[in-house]
Motif scaffolding. Sequence first.
Motif, PDB file in Angstrom:
ATOM      1  N   ASP A   4       1.333   7.780  -6.560  1.00 24.46           N
ATOM      2  CA  ASP A   4       0.751   9.104  -6.408  1.00 24.46           C
ATOM      3  C   ASP A   4       0.499   9.447  -4.946  1.00 24.46           C
ATOM      4  OD1 ASP A   4      -1.164   7.177  -6.162  1.00 24.46           O
ATOM      5  OD2 ASP A   4      -2.607   8.105  -7.518  1.00 24.46           O
ATOM      6  N   ASP A   5       0.488   8.438  -4.060  1.00 29.55           N
ATOM      7  CA  ASP A   5       0.328   8.719  -2.636  1.00 29.55           C
ATOM      8  C   ASP A   5       1.485   9.571  -2.106  1.00 29.55           C
ATOM      9  OD1 ASP A   5      -2.029   6.896  -1.678  1.00 29.55           O
ATOM     10  OD2 ASP A   5      -0.803   5.660  -2.995  1.00 29.55           O
ATOM     11  N   PHE A   6       2.629   9.515  -2.798  1.00 29.63           N
ATOM     12  CA  PHE A   6       3.800  10.277  -2.387  1.00 29.63           C
ATOM     13  C   PHE A   6       3.959  11.563  -3.204  1.00 29.63           C
ATOM     14  CE2 PHE A   6       4.519   5.927  -1.112  1.00 29.63           C
ATOM     15  CZ  PHE A   6       5.053   6.050   0.165  1.00 29.63           C
ATOM     16  N   THR A 280       7.591  13.672   3.354  1.00 29.68           N
ATOM     17  CA  THR A 280       6.493  13.306   4.237  1.00 29.68           C
ATOM     18  C   THR A 280       6.319  11.798   4.207  1.00 29.68           C
ATOM     19  OG1 THR A 280       4.919  13.623   2.433  1.00 29.68           O
ATOM     20  CG2 THR A 280       5.305  15.483   3.909  1.00 29.68           C
ATOM     21  N   GLN A 281       5.811  11.250   5.287  1.00 36.62           N
ATOM     22  CA  GLN A 281       5.624   9.811   5.401  1.00 36.62           C
ATOM     23  C   GLN A 281       4.154   9.475   5.280  1.00 36.62           C
ATOM     24  OE1 GLN A 281       7.606   8.027   8.717  1.00 36.62           O
ATOM     25  NE2 GLN A 281       6.458   6.124   8.607  1.00 36.62           N
ATOM     26  N   ASN A 282       3.866   8.481   4.463  1.00 32.66           N
ATOM     27  CA  ASN A 282       2.492   8.044   4.265  1.00 32.66           C
ATOM     28  C   ASN A 282       2.292   6.729   4.995  1.00 32.66           C
ATOM     29  OD1 ASN A 282       0.088   6.848   3.151  1.00 32.66           O
ATOM     30  ND2 ASN A 282       0.211   8.313   1.477  1.00 32.66           N
ATOM     31  N   ASP A 283       1.448   6.747   6.024  1.00 33.70           N
ATOM     32  CA  ASP A 283       1.256   5.571   6.866  1.00 33.70           C
ATOM     33  C   ASP A 283      -0.082   4.883   6.616  1.00 33.70           C
ATOM     34  OD1 ASP A 283       3.701   5.802   8.238  1.00 33.70           O
ATOM     35  OD2 ASP A 283       2.873   7.349   9.533  1.00 33.70           O
ATOM     36  N   SER A 284      -0.696   5.147   5.463  1.00 29.97           N
ATOM     37  CA  SER A 284      -1.986   4.515   5.199  1.00 29.97           C
ATOM     38  C   SER A 284      -1.820   3.004   5.166  1.00 29.97           C
ATOM     39  CB  SER A 284      -2.558   5.008   3.864  1.00 29.97           C
ATOM     40  OG  SER A 284      -1.851   4.452   2.780  1.00 29.97           O
ATOM     41  N   LEU A 285      -2.860   2.291   5.592  1.00 30.32           N
ATOM     42  CA  LEU A 285      -2.811   0.833   5.663  1.00 30.32           C
ATOM     43  C   LEU A 285      -2.531   0.238   4.292  1.00 30.32           C
ATOM     44  CD1 LEU A 285      -3.104  -1.696   7.387  1.00 30.32           C
ATOM     45  CD2 LEU A 285      -5.571  -1.643   6.929  1.00 30.32           C
ATOM     46  N   ASP A 286      -3.100   0.830   3.240  1.00 26.34           N
ATOM     47  CA  ASP A 286      -2.908   0.319   1.890  1.00 26.34           C
ATOM     48  C   ASP A 286      -1.438   0.389   1.489  1.00 26.34           C
ATOM     49  OD1 ASP A 286      -3.814  -0.607  -0.729  1.00 26.34           O
ATOM     50  OD2 ASP A 286      -3.309   1.409  -1.415  1.00 26.34           O
ATOM     51  N   ILE A 287      -0.790   1.528   1.771  1.00 25.25           N
ATOM     52  CA  ILE A 287       0.621   1.694   1.440  1.00 25.25           C
ATOM     53  C   ILE A 287       1.476   0.738   2.267  1.00 25.25           C
ATOM     54  CG2 ILE A 287       2.582   3.267   1.567  1.00 25.25           C
ATOM     55  CD1 ILE A 287       0.783   3.795  -0.774  1.00 25.25           C
TER      56      ILE A 287
END
Length: 297
Positions: A4-6, A280-287
Amino acid sequence: FMGDDFGLDKGYDSFWITEDGGPKDAITVDTLLSYFGNNEVSEPFLATIHFYDPHSPYQAPSPYDTFFKSSGIGGLDDSPLDTNLWSDPAIIDHLEALYDSEIRCTDSQLSRLFQSMREMGLMNNTLVILVADHGEEFMEHGDTGHANNLYQQTIHIPLILSGPGIEPGSVISLNAGQFDVLPTVLAYLDIPIPNHVEGIDLLGDIPEDRIIPSSGVVGDTAMAACLQETIKLMWFVEPDSVETYDISVDPGEMNLLPTDSLLLEEVLTYWASPCICTPTQNDSLDIVNKLNALGYL
């Protein structure tokens, strides 16, 4: 990549993903069947299910882990494996067998899913589409895994459709691409296909000479390819080099042919054409940590 982050949960009434994104095909099937069992499905529905299990590390559960090896060896502990091991044909053969075992295991879960849906009365008027995102390499061209190049080991994938109006057991040998799935679904449901949608309805007329493009970027290496009938041309941006093959007589892509100038022009045009959208790019530490754990970073 399916989380869901994406934004892939948008539009669904229910969305579920394993916490680590790893192999959980049995749990995934259980979750979908549980949803069907707890919710009355009286209207048309869309269900999307993604299996990660046929993927490195090759660790099919028992008894599938020994299905394709007469030695009965059940697996290897380390992943990713030491690159030096890939020089041993016996190791490569063993890894291919483990990969086949994972595919066989997932086949069994698909069988369980479809049988349960039949018992629930959900299959009589349902279109089922089974498609992969990529294949796997075992040193055929000096690489392992996937996302290294555009050879057939990586981009030649299964695509199976089943449902009312589709002749069981029929095979279409003409070229198709993943971008054909959306227009095929829309046409099947009598929904107008927007002009910007690429691809064609695979249940309609398929031109024999259509061109199927593909592209990828691995590290600093960019590449694109086009397949027309049986002739495939790959262009590597840096260095500027071209490879052409006739996959009907050379499916392993070992024998170079002279460059097809018209197909090269198609590849260059495809590469120069802007994308319809840029994800879009998700750069969260968790991902980042999850992608690292899966071997993507």
